[in-house]
Enzyme design. Structure first.
Site, PDB file in Angstrom:
ATOM      1  N   TYR A 136       0.853  -1.183   0.000  1.00  0.00           N
ATOM      2  CA  TYR A 136       0.000   0.000   0.000  1.00  0.00           C
ATOM      3  C   TYR A 136       0.891   1.235   0.000  1.00  0.00           C
ATOM      4  O   TYR A 136       1.236   1.794   1.021  1.00  0.00           O
ATOM      5  CB  TYR A 136      -0.911   0.034   1.228  1.00  0.00           C
ATOM      6  CG  TYR A 136      -1.795  -1.170   1.419  1.00  0.00           C
ATOM      7  CD1 TYR A 136      -2.102  -2.031   0.371  1.00  0.00           C
ATOM      8  CD2 TYR A 136      -2.335  -1.449   2.654  1.00  0.00           C
ATOM      9  CE1 TYR A 136      -2.921  -3.130   0.565  1.00  0.00           C
ATOM     10  CE2 TYR A 136      -3.160  -2.538   2.850  1.00  0.00           C
ATOM     11  CZ  TYR A 136      -3.440  -3.372   1.816  1.00  0.00           C
ATOM     12  OH  TYR A 136      -4.259  -4.456   2.018  1.00  0.00           O
ATOM     13  N   GLY A 137       1.270   1.648  -1.146  1.00  0.00           N
ATOM     14  CA  GLY A 137       2.110   2.844  -1.247  1.00  0.00           C
ATOM     15  C   GLY A 137       3.135   2.773  -2.359  1.00  0.00           C
ATOM     16  O   GLY A 137       3.105   3.602  -3.224  1.00  0.00           O
TER      17      GLY A 137
END
Length: 98
Positions: A57-58
């Site tokens: 996530y990122g």
């Protein structure tokens, strides 16, 4: 807040957890960092002790956010994460090997 055992690990977590993916990934641009830190702190204040994140996530942005937010609560909360997902150029690599 009700609590539940987490498998056979001996850990006990809140019956309601907070999935943090959308704070930095998946649903458009990342949300305001200060607002997300405040949201996570508000969740803890309301009894949430189980938080979910992942390195993808990122990538890494969400784990860093969650880690920063929960650092003051070390030993009081449980963070679930996923690992082993291969990333290349900011995208997940789907390996078709058996």
């Amino acid at each position: 807040m009700q609590k539940r055992p987490l498998g056979k690990s001996g850990l006990e977590v809140s019956a309601i957890g907070l999935g943090c993916m959308g704070m930095s990934y998946g649903y458009g641009p990342a949300a305001d960092k200060k607002e997300m830190l405040a949201l996570i702190h508000a969740a803890v204040e309301r009894g949430v002790t189980f938080f979910d994140t992942a390195e993808v996530y990122g990538p890494y942005v969400n784990e860093e956010l969650v880690g920063e937010a929960l650092a003051p609560f070390k030993g009081e909360v449980v963070i679930a994460t996923k690992f082993g997902i291969q990333m290349e150029g900011g995208k997940q690599v789907l390996d078709s090997k058996p």
